[in-house]
Design a protein around this motif. Structure first.
Motif, mmCIF file in Angstrom:
data_model
loop_
_atom_site.group_PDB
_atom_site.id
_atom_site.type_symbol
_atom_site.label_atom_id
_atom_site.label_comp_id
_atom_site.label_asym_id
_atom_site.label_seq_id
_atom_site.Cartn_x
_atom_site.Cartn_y
_atom_site.Cartn_z
ATOM 1 N N SER A 1 33.460 10.023 -0.899
ATOM 2 C CA SER A 1 32.004 10.476 -1.045
ATOM 3 C C SER A 1 31.749 10.257 0.591
ATOM 4 N N THR A 2 30.757 11.307 0.861
ATOM 5 C CA THR A 2 29.795 11.336 2.173
ATOM 6 C C THR A 2 28.353 11.164 1.703
ATOM 7 N N THR A 3 27.493 11.054 2.708
ATOM 8 C CA THR A 3 26.178 10.795 2.226
ATOM 9 C C THR A 3 25.068 11.493 3.189
ATOM 10 N N THR A 4 24.068 12.060 2.503
ATOM 11 C CA THR A 4 23.150 12.889 3.491
ATOM 12 C C THR A 4 22.547 12.250 4.564
ATOM 13 N N GLY A 5 21.988 11.252 4.679
ATOM 14 C CA GLY A 5 21.069 10.684 5.699
ATOM 15 C C GLY A 5 19.771 11.320 5.649
ATOM 16 N N ASP A 6 18.955 10.798 6.548
ATOM 17 C CA ASP A 6 17.454 11.474 6.367
ATOM 18 C C ASP A 6 17.498 12.818 6.744
ATOM 19 N N GLY A 7 16.461 13.694 6.017
ATOM 20 C CA GLY A 7 16.239 14.902 6.633
ATOM 21 C C GLY A 7 16.621 15.917 5.450
ATOM 22 N N GLY A 8 17.292 15.377 4.454
ATOM 23 C CA GLY A 8 17.578 16.524 3.513
ATOM 24 C C GLY A 8 19.142 16.984 3.460
ATOM 25 N N MET A 9 19.345 17.788 2.661
ATOM 26 C CA MET A 9 20.877 18.307 2.246
ATOM 27 C C MET A 9 21.038 19.695 3.106
ATOM 28 N N THR A 10 21.997 19.655 3.761
ATOM 29 C CA THR A 10 22.725 21.255 4.305
ATOM 30 C C THR A 10 23.746 21.820 3.482
ATOM 31 N N GLU A 11 23.698 23.170 3.581
ATOM 32 C CA GLU A 11 24.819 23.851 2.654
ATOM 33 C C GLU A 11 25.999 23.620 3.138
ATOM 34 N N GLY B 1 37.574 17.435 10.531
ATOM 35 C CA GLY B 1 37.659 16.876 9.088
ATOM 36 C C GLY B 1 39.077 16.369 9.036
ATOM 37 N N ARG B 2 40.305 17.029 9.598
ATOM 38 C CA ARG B 2 41.410 16.466 9.452
ATOM 39 C C ARG B 2 41.656 15.087 10.189
ATOM 40 N N ARG B 3 40.903 14.940 11.355
ATOM 41 C CA ARG B 3 41.000 13.676 12.069
ATOM 42 C C ARG B 3 40.416 12.458 11.076
ATOM 43 N N HIS C 1 31.130 21.509 1.365
ATOM 44 C CA HIS C 1 32.486 21.061 1.700
ATOM 45 C C HIS C 1 32.548 19.413 1.383
ATOM 46 N N SER C 2 31.763 19.025 0.516
ATOM 47 C CA SER C 2 31.607 17.521 -0.043
ATOM 48 C C SER C 2 31.741 17.762 -1.806
ATOM 49 N N LEU D 1 32.372 15.679 8.050
ATOM 50 C CA LEU D 1 32.317 14.615 7.190
ATOM 51 C C LEU D 1 32.876 15.055 5.896
ATOM 52 N N GLY D 2 32.108 16.157 5.370
ATOM 53 C CA GLY D 2 32.288 16.345 4.176
ATOM 54 C C GLY D 2 33.937 16.800 3.822
#
Length: 449
Positions: free
Chosen positions: A124-134, A387-389, A139-140, A114-115
Motif C-alpha cells: 500500500s501507499t498513503t496520501t498524506g496531507d492535502g487530499g487524494m490525486t488521481e 516506480g520500477r526503482r 496507480h495505487s 510511489l503508487g
C-alpha cells in the motif's frame, strides 16, 4: 586552517581543540540565528545519532537452532491489516508500506511513482496531507487515505474511494506539532485542492479541530465507519513519545491498526529544533507499544506498523522481531526514487548543497523533481522509472528480511521474536528489552540495573 594543516596552530602554539559543546555545527547555528532572527526549517529527519536497529544483532541458527534452506523452504511475508472491525481489511504481499507524503510536499509524478512501485510489490501507499490525486489513486492498487488536523482536501467521496483511513494524531519528526508547506510550493493545483491562496505559507494545525481527547477520537472513528459502511480499516498514527498510554487509548477508541512513528521519521518541513529534540527513537517505542497491546490482549489482533528510520531488510526484520506486524518507509522511498542521487551532483551544487546533504525539501527547488511543485523541475522525473526503482528497493528489502528470518529458522517474518535478538550496547539493550550480547542481562528488566 584545514585538516591538511594537521591541526597545528600557524604560530606553533600546539594542536587546536574543538569544543564538544560549541563545535562547528553549534557555532554555525548560533551565527545563523543571530543573522536571521528565526529558527531553521528543513526536511528529512533527525540527524543526531540515537540507538537504532544497527545496535541489534540476530542470533542465527547453529546447533541449538535449525535454519531453513533459502532455495527450497518458504519464508512467507504476507500480512493482513485491519481485521478487527473492518469488513474489507488490507491483504498485502509484503509487510513494507509507503508512508503518507502529501501532494504539495511531493510532485504529482513522484506521487504516481510511489503508487506504481507499491502496486508492483503488492503493498500500500498513503496520501498524506492535502487530499487524494488521481495520479496516485489511479496507480495505487491499495491506497490509505490520511485524515489530518488540517482537513485540507478532505471529502467523504475520497474516504469511500480509498482502501483504508489513517487518522494522523502525530508524526515522529514532530509529535505535538503541525505541518508546514511554504508559499513557493502552493501552486494553482495545490491551492485549489487545499482551498488556500496561491503562494502563501500554509501551516497545518497541531491537533484535530473536532475533538479534545480520546473519547472524542472514539466518536470520530465511529463517524468514519458509518461514512464507509464499516468496510475500511481505521489506522491511528502517533508520534513516539508517551507510547504505552497513546497505544492503549487508541485501542480503546476502536483503532484497527496503530502506526507508530519514531523520532528518526522524516518530514517535508518543520523546525530543526523539533526534529532533533522531540520524541523518542523507534527502538525504544516498539517494546512500549507491544507491552500495551499485550496487556489489553490485542497483540496481533490490532496490528502495529512502525516507521522512523527504516532503511533495509535488516531493519524490517528487527522491527518485526520486536513485535511489529509491518513497517512503513518514507525517506527511504524518496531516496529510491532518486532523491539525493550522486548523478545530480552538479544540479545540487547550483543550489548550494550536495548529494547526501540536501534537506531543503520545503524550498521546492529539488533538481530530482520529487519534492517540488515547479512544473519544469517535476517534468524531469519519470514516474515509470521511479516506480520500477521503488519496486526494486522494496523487493530487495523483502529478500533481505526473508534471508535473516530463515537464518533464525522462521518460515514467516511474523515468527521472528525478541529471543532472536541481542544488543551491542547497554542503551539499546535497555530500550529494546533484549539481552546485551554475550550475556543474559536485560538492563532495567526484573529489577536488574
Amino acid at each position: 586552517m584545514s585538516a591538511a594543516d594537521g591541526g597545528v596552530h600557524p604560530l606553533g602554539m600546539g594542536a587546536l581543540r574543538e569544543s564538544a559543546t560549541f563545535d562547528r555545527a553549534a557555532i554555525a547555528e548560533i551565527q545563523r540565528a543571530a543573522e536571521t532572527g528565526i529558527y531553521d526549517i528543513r526536511g528529512w529527519g533527525a540527524k543526531r545519532r540515537v540507538p537504532h536497529f544497527d545496535d541489534l544483532l540476530f542470533l542465527g541458527a547453529s546447533v541449538s537452532r535449525y535454519p531453513l534452506e533459502g532455495y527450497r523452504e518458504r519464508c512467507d511475508t504476507d500480512v493482513v491489516l485491519g481485521d478487527r472491525h473492518a469488513t474489507k481489511p488490507l491483504h498485502l504481499d509484503i509487510p513494507i508500506t509507503i508512508a503518507g507524503m502529501s501532494f504539495g510536499a511531493l510532485s504529482a509524478p513522484a506521487k504516481e511513482a510511489l503508487g506504481r512501485g507499491a502496486t508492483a510489490m503488492g503493498t500500500s501507499t498513503t496520501t498524506g496531507d492535502g487530499g487524494m490525486t488521481e495520479e496516485e489513486r489511479g496507480h495505487s492498487a491499495t491506497l490509505v487515505y490520511q485524515l489530518l488536523p488540517s482537513r485540507y482536501g478532505m471529502n467523504p467521496d475520497d474516504l469511500r474511494r480509498c482502501d483504508a483511513i489513517e487518522i494522523v494524531v502525530g508524526q515522529g519528526a514532530k509529535p505535538g506539532g503541525g505541518g508546514m508547506l511554504l508559499g513557493q510550493k502552493i501552486s494553482d493545483r495545490v491551492a485549489e485542492m487545499r482551498d488556500l491562496p496561491k503562494g502563501i505559507d500554509q501551516r497545518s494545525a497541531c491537533r484535530h479541530p473536532d475533538w479534545t481527547g480520546p473519547d472524542d477520537l472514539e466518536i470520530k472513528i465511529g463517524e468514519l465507519r458509518e461514512i464507509t459502511d464499516w468496510e475500511k480499516p481505521i489506522f491511528v498514527k502517533v508520534g513516539a513519545s508517551r507510547t504505552y498510554y497513546d497505544v492503549a487509548l487508541a485501542i480503546k477508541a476502536g483503532a484497527d491498526v496503530i502506526v507508530l512513528d519514531g523520532m528518526q521519521g522524516g518530514t517535508a518541513a518543520t523546525q530543526d529544533v523539533f526534529i532533533e529534540h522531540v520524541g523518542i527513537p523507534i527502538l525504544a517505542a516498539i517494546p512500549q507499544a507491544i507491552e500495551s497491546l499485550q496487556e489489553l490482549g490485542m497483540h496481533r489482533r490490532v496490528q502495529l506498523i512502525v516507521s522512523g528510520g527504516i532503511r533495509s531488510g535488516a531493519d524490517v526484520a528487527k522491527a518485526m522481531a520486536l513485535g511489529a506486524d509491518a513497517v512503513s518507509i518514507g525517506v527511504g522511498a524518496l531516496i529510491a526514487l532518486g532523491d539525493n542521487a550522486p548523478a545530480l551532483a552538479e544540479e545540487y551544487a547550483k543550489i548550494g548543497t550536495a548529494p547526501g546533504y540536501y534537506d531543503d525539501w520545503h524550498e521546492g527547488r529539488d533538481p530530482a523533481g520529487i519534492s517540488t511543485q515547479d512544473d519544469e523541475l517535476a517534468a524531469r522525473f519519470d514516474p515509470e522509472l521511479g516506480g520500477r526503482r521503488l519496486a526494486n528497493y522494496l523487493r530487495t528489502m523483502t529478500l533481505e528480511a526473508q534471508t535473516l528470518a530463515r537464518a533464525c529458522g522462521k518460515s514467516h517474518l511474523h515468527n521472528l521474536e525478541p529471543e532472536d535478538l541481542v544488543a551491542l550496547t547497554v542503551e539499546a539493550a535497555a530500550m529494546a528489552r533484549v539481552p546485551l550480547a554475550g550475556t543474559s542481562w536485560v538492563p532495567g528488566v526484573n529489577g536488574s540495573v
